[in-house]
Design an enzyme around this catalytic site. Structure first.
Site, PDB file in Angstrom:
ATOM      1  N   GLY A  45       0.654  -1.386  -0.032  1.00 33.61           N
ATOM      2  CA  GLY A  45       0.050   0.044  -0.105  1.00 33.61           C
ATOM      3  C   GLY A  45       0.793   1.314  -0.039  1.00 33.61           C
ATOM      4  O   GLY A  45       0.469   2.469  -0.122  1.00 33.61           O
ATOM      5  N   ASP A  83      -2.064   7.345   2.893  1.00 33.11           N
ATOM      6  CA  ASP A  83      -1.381   8.159   2.262  1.00 33.11           C
ATOM      7  C   ASP A  83      -0.105   7.719   1.095  1.00 33.11           C
ATOM      8  O   ASP A  83       0.325   8.329   0.389  1.00 33.11           O
ATOM      9  CB  ASP A  83      -0.955   9.480   2.977  1.00 33.11           C
ATOM     10  CG  ASP A  83       0.070   9.254   3.894  1.00 33.11           C
ATOM     11  OD1 ASP A  83       0.509   7.981   4.121  1.00 33.11           O
ATOM     12  OD2 ASP A  83       0.534   9.965   4.939  1.00 33.11           O
ATOM     13  N   ARG A 101       5.429 -13.234   0.959  1.00 29.91           N
ATOM     14  CA  ARG A 101       5.069 -13.262   2.255  1.00 29.91           C
ATOM     15  C   ARG A 101       4.123 -14.739   2.459  1.00 29.91           C
ATOM     16  O   ARG A 101       3.512 -15.171   1.563  1.00 29.91           O
ATOM     17  CB  ARG A 101       4.255 -12.213   2.912  1.00 29.91           C
ATOM     18  CG  ARG A 101       5.093 -11.068   2.684  1.00 29.91           C
ATOM     19  CD  ARG A 101       4.026  -9.837   1.957  1.00 29.91           C
ATOM     20  NE  ARG A 101       4.801  -8.514   1.624  1.00 29.91           N
ATOM     21  CZ  ARG A 101       5.334  -7.775   2.300  1.00 29.91           C
ATOM     22  NH1 ARG A 101       4.797  -7.663   3.364  1.00 29.91           N
ATOM     23  NH2 ARG A 101       5.772  -6.564   1.814  1.00 29.91           N
ATOM     24  N   ASP A 119       1.332 -11.321   6.888  1.00 31.16           N
ATOM     25  CA  ASP A 119       1.716 -10.382   5.885  1.00 31.16           C
ATOM     26  C   ASP A 119       3.229  -9.704   6.216  1.00 31.16           C
ATOM     27  O   ASP A 119       3.845  -9.520   5.224  1.00 31.16           O
ATOM     28  CB  ASP A 119       0.750  -9.187   5.326  1.00 31.16           C
ATOM     29  CG  ASP A 119       0.393  -8.328   6.728  1.00 31.16           C
ATOM     30  OD1 ASP A 119      -0.035  -8.852   7.532  1.00 31.16           O
ATOM     31  OD2 ASP A 119       0.730  -7.450   6.572  1.00 31.16           O
ATOM     32  N   ASN A 120       3.650 -10.126   7.496  1.00 27.34           N
ATOM     33  CA  ASN A 120       4.901  -9.679   7.581  1.00 27.34           C
ATOM     34  C   ASN A 120       5.989 -10.777   7.873  1.00 27.34           C
ATOM     35  O   ASN A 120       6.991 -10.649   8.671  1.00 27.34           O
ATOM     36  CB  ASN A 120       4.959  -8.750   8.930  1.00 27.34           C
ATOM     37  CG  ASN A 120       4.398  -7.138   8.735  1.00 27.34           C
ATOM     38  OD1 ASN A 120       4.369  -7.135   7.537  1.00 27.34           O
ATOM     39  ND2 ASN A 120       4.166  -6.717   9.852  1.00 27.34           N
ATOM     40  N   ASP A 165      10.531  -5.830   7.927  1.00 25.74           N
ATOM     41  CA  ASP A 165       9.424  -4.838   8.106  1.00 25.74           C
ATOM     42  C   ASP A 165       9.238  -4.464   9.535  1.00 25.74           C
ATOM     43  O   ASP A 165       8.533  -4.908  10.304  1.00 25.74           O
ATOM     44  CB  ASP A 165       8.056  -5.571   7.744  1.00 25.74           C
ATOM     45  CG  ASP A 165       6.981  -4.435   7.245  1.00 25.74           C
ATOM     46  OD1 ASP A 165       7.407  -3.239   7.430  1.00 25.74           O
ATOM     47  OD2 ASP A 165       5.989  -4.890   6.790  1.00 25.74           O
TER      48      ASP A 165
HETATM   49  P1  AMP Z   1       2.462  -2.791   8.049  1.00 26.83           P
HETATM   50  O1  AMP Z   1       1.683  -2.768   9.286  1.00 26.83           O
HETATM   51  O2  AMP Z   1       3.315  -1.802   7.861  1.00 26.83           O
HETATM   52  O3  AMP Z   1       3.053  -4.222   7.724  1.00 26.83           O
HETATM   53  O4  AMP Z   1       1.178  -2.558   6.732  1.00 26.83           O
HETATM   54  C1  AMP Z   1       0.112  -3.328   6.656  1.00 26.83           C
HETATM   55  C2  AMP Z   1      -0.571  -2.867   5.528  1.00 26.83           C
HETATM   56  O5  AMP Z   1      -1.170  -1.286   5.311  1.00 26.83           O
HETATM   57  C3  AMP Z   1       0.319  -3.144   4.333  1.00 26.83           C
HETATM   58  O6  AMP Z   1      -0.613  -3.385   3.262  1.00 26.83           O
HETATM   59  C4  AMP Z   1       0.874  -1.749   4.070  1.00 26.83           C
HETATM   60  O7  AMP Z   1       1.102  -1.404   2.793  1.00 26.83           O
HETATM   61  C5  AMP Z   1      -0.358  -0.632   4.297  1.00 26.83           C
HETATM   62  N1  AMP Z   1       0.060   0.607   4.996  1.00 26.83           N
HETATM   63  C6  AMP Z   1       0.597   0.840   6.001  1.00 26.83           C
HETATM   64  N2  AMP Z   1       0.616   2.184   5.945  1.00 26.83           N
HETATM   65  C7  AMP Z   1       0.159   2.821   4.790  1.00 26.83           C
HETATM   66  C8  AMP Z   1       0.012   4.132   4.571  1.00 26.83           C
HETATM   67  N3  AMP Z   1       0.680   4.864   5.063  1.00 26.83           N
HETATM   68  N4  AMP Z   1      -0.544   4.248   3.313  1.00 26.83           N
HETATM   69  C9  AMP Z   1      -1.011   3.361   2.576  1.00 26.83           C
HETATM   70  N5  AMP Z   1      -1.043   2.046   2.960  1.00 26.83           N
HETATM   71  C10 AMP Z   1      -0.321   1.730   4.362  1.00 26.83           C
HETATM   72 MG    MG Z   2       3.903  -5.131   6.553  1.00 32.44          MG
END
Ligand code: AMP
Ligand code: MG
Length: 491
Positions: free
Chosen positions: A101, A134, A195, A268-269, A278
């Protein structure tokens, strides 16, 4: 970055001349979407990891800051950029609305070691999977991930590294940082960004054909040593799962010994190559506390320090659902049953190393005695509120051949020894340590300090340490303490 070298202004960008392999791309667009990077108002290179360049045949002197910025801040001349599709269990709940994302797969390059590496971005803009987000990464988030990767690498953990971090001049709003806060794009080098959740998505979509294709790809690229064993009828698929279980169990053993709490162990991590990556709200534990929880949003402590082995085992169990399209569940269960044994073996070995016993020394000492020492070490650290990292740093700094002659001299000059030296547990621990040291010859004893200093850094990035380098950045845009810290970490 003022201390970095620069090449001719118009010479071709060495990053664009690398031989990118369309490995993941060759799977076809069932697995990803093509995306474009955001345009940013500003590009300041804040971190370049020169230590990684030789792996790709690059001499740091031939790579300018501008090359880094053009490649990994402006994304000049590199196509296609791929947002990878995946789902995942987040805090135990299945989420079919995930995927890259705020980052993407920039490219894949074979290192001089013959292994394929991903360059993955974080904070490079919105994608079809951004949902309400964002697509950006805060500068502090970038700084934290750079530090985590270098620290874990130093401590012998199998981890991703960061290749670069460019500040990008946006104002971001975040609930967990004083806002507006600054933005960055970080580039991560990882074995793979495939993943557990990449497989889970295909199971959700009921596409066993795509699961098989992805699994064949993963084995070909990342487990090429696995071959079907005709005689035993054992397929490379079950061997893959067994090896993944082993790799993940070892990784958790490494985290636990390093005193590291990942914080968000959603599926997913979890990488399919069993390496650590991550780094969001992670923390290094201040003192030994199994309940220590890193993420402020982890209300019930699901991913607390002490739960990491059980959670990773659960994630491996969840992965059996998609993999059952190809591998028999009973065989996977039998492999997973070995998780604890592998984990404890690795954890014990890592702790023994933190106490100075290299694997060669370790194997020359009776197993029960090392086990007893490791258990007593943890009991001591659990009972008294001493800093987990200072304890090992003090051993590394203070180690002396005299410790072999006199148990009372062990840590006698350190604060921990002076305040707790008379406690029953400390006396028991130092007695055991002393007994093991007496088993070693003079030559072996002399090797120990070098090894201790290598594995137990004098500084560990607990939260106060990270805040101490972040404050000068916020107040004066002073990056020197950050660079000094990295230098100390890198050894
Ligand atoms: P994470 O917790 O960093 O592993 O992210 C979990 C999900 O949320 C993943 O699909 C990321 O790409 C998405 N994500 C986290 N922060 C953002 C952001 N600021 N904008 C868009 N997607 C995000
Ligand atoms: Mg992640």
């Amino acid at each position: 970055m003022n201390q970095s070298p620069s090449s001719e202004p118009n010479s071709p960008n060495p990053f664009l001349n690398l031989n990118y392999e369309p490995s993941f791309e060759s799977l076809g667009n069932d697995y990803y979407d093509e995306v474009t990077a955001a345009e940013f108002p500003l590009h300041i290179l804040r971190w370049r990891n020169d230590a990684l360049l030789p792996l790709f045949g690059l001499n740091p002197r031939d790579v300018s800051d501008t090359d880094f910025i053009n490649a990994f801040g402006k994304f000049v001349g590199r196509k296609p950029l791929l947002a990878m599709r995946y789902h995942g269990y987040q805090f135990g709940v299945y989420n079919p609305q995930l995927g890259d994302g705020r980052g993407f797969l920039y490219g894949q390059v074979r290192g001089k070691d013959g292994e394929l590496y991903d360059f993955g971005t974080k904070g490079s803009g919105r994608t079809p999977y951004s949902r309400g987000g964002d697509g950006m990464l805060t500068l502090k988030g970038g700084v934290r991930e750079v530090l985590a990767a270098e620290m874990l690498h130093r401590m012998g953990v199998r981890t991703s590294r960061c290749l670069s971090m460019v500040e990008t001049g946006l104002e971001l709003w975040r609930g967990d940082e004083p806002s507006p806060t600054r933005s960055s794009v970080m580039v991560r080098m990882n074995r793979s960004h495939i993943r557990f959740g990449t497989f889970e998505r295909l199971h959700f979509l009921q596409r066993p054909d795509l699961i098989k294709k992805l699994l064949d790809h993963v084995i070909d690229v990342y487990y090429p040593h696995l071959l079907d064993v005709e005689d035993s009828g054992e397929s490379k698929y079950i061997q893959f799962y067994r090896e993944l279980v082993q790799r993940v169990a070892q990784l958790v053993g490494q985290w636990m010994a390093a005193g590291f709490c990942h914080g968000v162990l959603n599926t997913d991590n979890m990488s399919i190559t069993g390496e650590s990556f991550d780094y969001g709200p992670y923390a290094f534990i201040p003192n030994y506390n199994p309940q220590f929880t890193a993420a402020y949003f982890d209300e019930y402590g699901r991913y607390c320090y002490g739960n990491q082995p059980a959670i990773c085992k659960l994630n491996l169990e969840l992965l059996q659902k998609p993999l059952s399209a190809v591998i028999s569940t009973s065989e996977m269960e039998a492999s997973l049953a070995k998780f604890e044994a592998v984990y404890f073996q690795e954890y014990r070995q890592q702790l023994s190393q933190k106490l100075g016993f290299t694997s060669t020394i370790d194997s020359s000492i009776p197993r029960e005695e090392i086990n007893e020492l490791c258990q007593t070490t943890i009991r001591f650290l659990k009972t008294y509120p001493v800093s987990y990292h200072d304890f090992f740093a003090d051993i590394a700094r203070g180690f002396s051949e005299k410790w072999q002659n006199d148990a009372n001299s062990i840590l006698a000059d350190s604060e921990i020894g002076q305040s707790l030296g008379a406690s029953e547990l400390f006396v028991q621990w130092s007695g055991l340590y002393h007994r093991l040291l007496t088993r070693l010859d003079r030559n072996t004893i002399q090797q120990i300090p070098v090894h201790l200093k290598k594995i137990n850094p004098q500084i560990v990035i607990t939260r106060p340490v990270i805040e101490s380098i972040w404050e000068p950045i916020v107040i004066d845009d002073n990056w020197q303490p950050f660079y000094d810290l990295i230098q100390k970490i890198q050894y």
